[in-house]
Design an enzyme around this catalytic site. Sequence first.
Site, PDB file in Angstrom:
ATOM      1  N   CYS A  17     -27.737 -15.717 -40.552  1.00 24.24           N
ATOM      2  CA  CYS A  17     -26.565 -14.843 -40.715  1.00 24.24           C
ATOM      3  C   CYS A  17     -26.422 -14.024 -39.440  1.00 24.24           C
ATOM      4  O   CYS A  17     -27.372 -13.347 -39.026  1.00 24.24           O
ATOM      5  CB  CYS A  17     -26.752 -13.917 -41.913  1.00 24.24           C
ATOM      6  SG  CYS A  17     -25.421 -12.688 -42.094  1.00 24.24           S
ATOM      7  N   CYS A  20     -23.794  -9.200 -38.504  1.00 23.67           N
ATOM      8  CA  CYS A  20     -24.000  -7.934 -37.789  1.00 23.67           C
ATOM      9  C   CYS A  20     -23.983  -8.235 -36.288  1.00 23.67           C
ATOM     10  O   CYS A  20     -25.027  -8.356 -35.647  1.00 23.67           O
ATOM     11  CB  CYS A  20     -25.310  -7.292 -38.204  1.00 23.67           C
ATOM     12  SG  CYS A  20     -25.350  -6.750 -39.922  1.00 23.67           S
ATOM     13  N   TYR A 241      -2.349   6.602 -51.394  1.00 33.72           N
ATOM     14  CA  TYR A 241      -3.379   5.552 -51.466  1.00 33.72           C
ATOM     15  C   TYR A 241      -4.672   6.206 -51.955  1.00 33.72           C
ATOM     16  O   TYR A 241      -5.756   5.999 -51.401  1.00 33.72           O
ATOM     17  CB  TYR A 241      -3.604   4.876 -50.114  1.00 33.72           C
ATOM     18  CG  TYR A 241      -2.356   4.449 -49.380  1.00 33.72           C
ATOM     19  CD1 TYR A 241      -1.776   3.206 -49.610  1.00 33.72           C
ATOM     20  CD2 TYR A 241      -1.755   5.291 -48.453  1.00 33.72           C
ATOM     21  CE1 TYR A 241      -0.629   2.816 -48.931  1.00 33.72           C
ATOM     22  CE2 TYR A 241      -0.609   4.915 -47.782  1.00 33.72           C
ATOM     23  CZ  TYR A 241      -0.053   3.679 -48.017  1.00 33.72           C
ATOM     24  OH  TYR A 241       1.071   3.302 -47.344  1.00 33.72           O
ATOM     25  N   CYS A 332      -9.490   2.776 -41.641  1.00 32.88           N
ATOM     26  CA  CYS A 332     -10.563   1.817 -41.376  1.00 32.88           C
ATOM     27  C   CYS A 332     -10.163   0.833 -40.284  1.00 32.88           C
ATOM     28  O   CYS A 332     -10.889  -0.126 -40.025  1.00 32.88           O
ATOM     29  CB  CYS A 332     -10.952   1.069 -42.657  1.00 32.88           C
ATOM     30  SG  CYS A 332      -9.602   0.089 -43.363  1.00 32.88           S
TER      31      CYS A 332
END
Length: 373
Positions: A17, A20, A241, A332
Site C-alpha cells: 500500500c 500515504c 453544510y 478540505c
Amino acid sequence: MIAAGELQCAYFDAWRCRSCTLLETPYVRQLAEQQSRIEALLPEMPWDAPHASAVGGFRNKAKMAVAGSVEAPTLGILAVDGTGIDLQACPLHEQPIVDAMPVLEQLIRDARLTPYDVPSRRGELKHLILTSSPDGELALRIVLRSSEALPRIRKHLGLLGALPIASVSANLQPEHKAVLEGDEELLLAGTGVLEMRINGIGLRLRPRSFFQTNTAVAAALYRQATAWIDEAAPASLLDLYCGVGGFALHAARPGRRVAGVELTAEAIEAARETAAAMGADASFTVGDAGSVDLEGARAPELVVVNPPRRGIGALAARLDTSAVSRVVYSSCNPVTLARDVAAMPGFRPVRGQVFDMFPHTEHAEVLVELERR
C-alpha cells in the site's frame, strides 16, 4: 504537538500500500511544505502555526474493501486488477479499529459472507466500514450487494459481543460501480447512534452521517473556529453544510441566534437531538445550503461554511452581495477554497490556519476567516 518519531508501516515498506504518498518525508517537513503550498494558493493574510496531528493511530474510520474468499478474506484495499490487499493492521487507524479486525474476519467466515469479486461481478460482501468514538465505542456498517446474507449475519451477530459495539447496520449497494454505499440502510443491532464526544459536546453520528476522520484534529478545528466566532461576537450565526451540527453547536451561546442547514435528513435529526440534550438555542433545517435566504431582517451576521471538496460554487457570489458581515470557511480542498475566496471580493481574509487532518498526504483542512471590506 507532533508525535515523537516517524510512522513505520510494513505495508508501505513492502509496496503493498502506497496511499500515504509522503510517508518517507519527515513529518515536520510535511507540515512546512503543506503550509507553503496553501499560502501560495490564497491571498496574503496572517497565518497561525499549522495544527499538527499524531503521525499514526489517528483515523477514526476504516473503509475496508473486502475481497478474497470466505475462508481467506482480505480487508483493506483493492489492487488495480480487483484483487484484495489485506491491511487489517494499518497503523493509521485508532486502536479499537485494529483490535476489531480479527473479529470481523471471523464474522465473514462464520456467516459465510462471500466477498464481492470485482472482475467477475459475483459475491455479496463489498465493504466493512468501522467508526470509533473518543470513548472507544464502535459503529459497524456492512455493505452488501443484496439482502441475501442478512439472515446469516443476524444469526452470527453474537460474535461481535466481544467488541464495544454501539451500532451495526447493513447497507445495500447492488450496483457494479465505484460507489461506496447504496440508498437502503437496515439497522441490525444497537441504537444506530455513535456518540462522538468532542470538546464536551456529544455529537451523534448515524450510519450515513459525515464526520472528520481525525477526531483530535477535528476537536482543535472546532475550538479555533469557535474562538474566532466568539471574538467577533455575532448576534446570529448560520452554519451551512452543517452535518451533525459541529460548528453551530460549539458556537451556540445564550443570546446568539444559531441555525444550521444540511441536505441529509438524518444528520439534521442528530443535530436537533444534540441541541436538545445540551439545552442549546439552535435550530436545524433540512435544505440546500446554496439556496438559503441571506437578505432581510433575518439575515445572519456570520456564516460558517464547511462544504464538500467541490466548494460552495455559486453561493460565493450570493454571500458577496448579501447582508452577511463575516464568513468562517472550513475547507478540505485549498484549490476550491481559493476559487471561492476570489469570488467574494467584497470580503477580505482576516487570518487562516491549516489543520493536518490527513498526515502523510497532500490533503489538508484549512480554516479561513473573512470579513466585509
